[in-house]
Design an enzyme around this catalytic site. Structure first.
Site, short mmCIF file in Angstrom:
data_model
loop_
_atom_site.label_atom_id
_atom_site.label_comp_id
_atom_site.label_asym_id
_atom_site.label_seq_id
_atom_site.Cartn_x
_atom_site.Cartn_y
_atom_site.Cartn_z
N ASP A 206 61.53 29.05 50.59
CA ASP A 206 62.90 29.55 50.53
C ASP A 206 63.76 28.76 51.51
OD1 ASP A 206 63.26 31.44 53.25
OD2 ASP A 206 61.19 31.19 52.58
N ASP A 208 66.04 29.21 54.72
CA ASP A 208 66.15 30.22 55.76
C ASP A 208 67.50 30.94 55.63
OD1 ASP A 208 64.69 31.38 57.94
OD2 ASP A 208 66.16 30.50 59.31
#
Length: 281
Positions: A206, A208
């Site tokens: 992902d 952050d």
């Protein structure tokens, strides 16, 4: 002889990856490792797997017994460790599902035992280049054959288990860090003390929190699962390319032990014999 250690999530372990599987429990001078070690061979190369957080994900990054994990690898004759790590991205160019082989680390942990050398013995090892350059090269070249892969970059290791605040994430970006995770340290420090070549195969799950709405652990696990097949493919191809070279990592303790041999307590000398006997007369 090369023996590859793989540290990762339980999803990375697939019995079909290994031949001649044996499960081995160890007790080390530093206590119990996270789980039993899975010993076998991969493409004809001796390999050892350890589930970092234990089966069922029982241990948080802070609560892991890193010393027992790495010492156990040393007890089993491991020469090289590939640490598979799910990370967040701090740069837009590093996308979810990309692979990163970092060459630097910034340690923000504060609550973890990070050395084998205590209780009457002191060693000062070099950590200027925390990951093995030779192993890094093999992992990057292997990964880039089939997947979006990035060579180098700095892994920011946070304490966890909570994710970053937006303020923290913004500061990390301003400081120029590339990826963020919770387990690179003290794994890298301890592997260097154990004279084991060590590299990280980081899989981005992902962006952050600087980028979008806060990510959930469910999203992280879902993306990590998508990365598992890629990681297993990289490991299968990479192990056969790792040679038993005379790497500087394998001599990290040479000249590093500061304590006079006659001042080392007998128990410490026994416990650390696997590491220090070549250097203590």
């Amino acid at each position: 002889m090369v023996r590859i250690g793989i540290i990762g999530g339980s999803g990375i372990y697939d019995p079909s990856m290994f031949d001649h599987i044996e499960e081995k429990k160890l007790n080390t001078p530093f206590g119990q490792p996270s789980d039993s070690f899975i010993i076998g061979s991969m493409n004809g190369v001796d390999a050892v797997f350890l589930s970092r957080h234990g089966r069922g994900h029982r241990y948080s990054p802070t609560d892991l017994n890193y010393r027992a994990n790495i010492f156990g690898m040393k007890m089993l004759g491991v020469t090289h460790i590939v640490s598979v790590s799910a990370v967040g991205s701090l740069k837009e160019s590093l996308k979810p599902l990309d692979i990163v082989v970092p060459d630097q680390v910034y340690d923000r942990t504060a609550r973890r035992a990070s050395t084998f050398f205590e209780g009457g013995i002191v060693a000062h090892i070099g950590m200027a280049d925390p990951f093995c350059p030779a192993l890094n090269k093999i992992l990057f070249e292997t990964a880039s054959e089939k997947y979006p892969a990035h060579k180098g970059g700095t892994y920011l290791c946070m304490e966890g288990p909570q994710f970053s605040t937006r303020a923290e994430s913004g500061i990390y970006r301003k400081l120029g860090f590339d990826i963020i995770g919770m387990t690179a340290m003290p794994e890298a420090k301890l592997a260097r003390e154990a004279e084991i070549c060590f590299s990280i195969l980081a899989t981005i799950t992902d962006y952050d929190v600087w980028y979008e709405d806060p990510v959930s652990i469910g999203q992280v696990i879902e993306t990590a699962a998508k990365n598992e097949e890629a990681v297993k493919g990289i490991l299968r191809r990479a192990v056969g390319r790792i040679a038993d070279a005379d790497c500087p990592c394998r001599h990290a303790l040479e000249g590093a032990i500061a304590t006079s041999p006659d001042a080392i307590p007998e128990k410490v000398r026994r416990d650390l014999g696997l590491l220090i006997d070549p250097y203590i007369k």
